[in-house]
Design a protein around this motif. Structure first.
Motif, short mmCIF file in Angstrom:
data_model
loop_
_atom_site.label_atom_id
_atom_site.label_comp_id
_atom_site.label_asym_id
_atom_site.label_seq_id
_atom_site.Cartn_x
_atom_site.Cartn_y
_atom_site.Cartn_z
N GLN A 69 0.66 -1.25 0.18
CA GLN A 69 -0.07 0.15 0.11
C GLN A 69 0.64 1.39 -0.05
O GLN A 69 0.62 2.35 -0.68
N HIS A 70 1.93 1.29 0.71
CA HIS A 70 2.59 2.55 0.72
C HIS A 70 3.46 2.81 -0.65
O HIS A 70 3.51 3.99 -1.03
N ASP A 86 0.37 4.25 -2.57
CA ASP A 86 0.06 5.62 -1.99
C ASP A 86 1.06 6.65 -2.53
O ASP A 86 0.27 7.90 -2.82
N LYS A 87 2.17 6.34 -2.80
CA LYS A 87 3.45 7.33 -3.31
C LYS A 87 2.90 7.58 -4.99
O LYS A 87 3.09 8.74 -5.26
N GLY A 144 12.28 2.64 1.32
CA GLY A 144 11.28 2.37 2.34
C GLY A 144 11.58 1.30 3.26
O GLY A 144 12.55 0.47 2.84
#
Length: 408
Positions: free
Chosen positions: A47-48, A51-52, A286
């Motif tokens: 998800q991250h 999202d980016k 990340g």
């Protein structure tokens, strides 16, 4: 009669075509096909990373043409990954190029370094682009049976000394698609020494660097001192972060070879959509907890496949890495060949796999099974295959041989 175009004539018939046709026909009539054929990850992108992408795509300036060799932040992220993961320092300006997946990088590298008539040493079986990218470029192949030890290296040396003209490059691919074999650092040291002795470029496919099991992380050939003098290595985010449709990969290594690739790409594309590149950089920079979770899922599926198919009478050697299992065809069906066996699995068991012949002539006698269904579906496939294997090959259907032209 219209003659086929020269480059198209060099491409052999697509071995998977008949299997794919049968799969489509079965689905059209309502069959629930459990598709373990194509290595197309079924898990969502973390998800991250999504999202980016969403955050970046909302900025109109990111909708303009991007950079063919990759935005600077992405190339720095890939260089940081290599230093963190392999202890290898790369200059992001001269030794890293972002590609539209590792497949595009391989094909365009072939365009960059190959003249018509050049010879490339390619393992067999192997991922098709390792061969066909060079065939399209006008090169000729010298096949060496795939391996990860001294026998493979001696075969490379023999091929180099007995090919006219002398080969210019050798392809290495570990962890391997389709065989899942891995390579030790000692093997890479010997491979680099041999390549330097024979004046060969090394083209290394490391697309499955993060899909490994049993706490044995794969090595990069660039860990070998001096390897960067002769090596380009290709990587991908497709499997590591479940980003196959995003088409994001890399070529890293020797400055001259990377420069040649970057120059060819500058005439062909403007790079991936900038928000995809920004999100890819976020993936590399990340938290890597998502990578560990993806690895855990594939290991659990691997263990389920080996256990359930083994009980069904289809023993499968546990792959040490990748999202694939390389499986000998059960003895009663081996004489049919991998294409016919794969067709029977669709017709009689509603299970799709990839015939080994599609990866080269030495892939005959095997099928590749992809870990792209959940454990419930894998067990369902095992139950169907158990019923299928209980039948005699002679009682099924008339075997129509498929032309054995996967490789040249």
């Amino acid at each position: 009669m219209i003659e086929e175009f020269h480059r198209i004539k060099r491409l052999p018939p697509y071995v998977f075509a008949e299997v794919n046709r049968l799969k489509a026909t079965a689905r059209a009539r309502g069959a629930d096909i459990i598709d373990l054929g194509m290595g197309n990850p079924d898990l969502p992108t973390p998800q991250h990373i999504v999202d980016k992408l969403v955050e970046t795509v909302s900025k109109p300036r990111t909708h303009r043409y991007s950079a063919s060799k990759g935005i600077p932040g992405l190339r720095r992220a890939q260089a940081a990954y290599y230093e963190r993961r392999f202890g290898v320092k790369l200059d992001p300006e001269t030794q890293v190029v972002a590609t539209l997946g590792s497949k595009e990088g391989f094909a365009n590298m072939a365009q960059a370094i190959t003249a018509p008539g050049d010879v490339i040493i390619v393992p067999n079986p192997t991922y098709p682009i390792h061969e066909f990218g060079f065939l399209i470029s006008g090169a000729s192949m010298r096949h060496v049976q795939a391996g990860n030890g001294d026998d493979f290296l001696r075969a490379v040396e023999h091929a180099c000394r007995h090919s006219i003209p002398k080969p210019i490059a050798v392809v290495l691919s570990y962890p391997s698609n389709p065989t899942a074999m891995t390579a030790s650092l000692d093997f890479y040291k010997e491979a680099v020494a041999l390549a330097k002795k024979l004046d060969l470029i090394i083209l290394s496919d490391l697309a499955y660097s993060e899909i490994y099991f049993d706490d044995n992380p794969p090595h990069s050939v660039l860990e070998v001192p001096g390897a960067v003098d002769i090596t380009v290595e290709f990587g991908s985010l497709s499997k590591t972060y479940n980003m196959p449709g995003w088409r994001m990969g890399f070529a890293v290594g020797n400055e001259r070879l990377i420069g040649a690739l970057a120059r060819v790409k500058s005439y062909l594309d403007y790079g991936a959509f900038t928000p995809i590149q920004v999100a890819a950089a976020a993936a590399l920079n990340g938290s890597q907890d998502c990578v560990s979770e993806i690895r855990r899922v594939y290991q659990s599926r691997r263990d389920c496949l080996v256990e359930s198919f083994g009980r069904a009478g289809f023993p499968i050697p546990p792959p040490p890495a990748t999202m694939f299992a390389w499986c000998p065809i059960p003895e009663p069906f081996r004489a049919l060949g991998s294409v016919e066996f794969a067709k029977l699995l669709i017709e009689k068991a509603d299970v799709a796999v990839s015939p080994g012949l599609g990866f080269g002539e030495y892939g005959e006698g095997y099928v590749r099974i992809a870990l792209v269904e959940n454990e419930h579906r894998i067990r369902q496939a095992a139950r169907s295959i158990k019923k299928f294997l209980a039948q005699s090959p002679e009682t099924m259907h008339n075997v129509i041989p498929i032309p054995q032209t996967a490789s040249r």
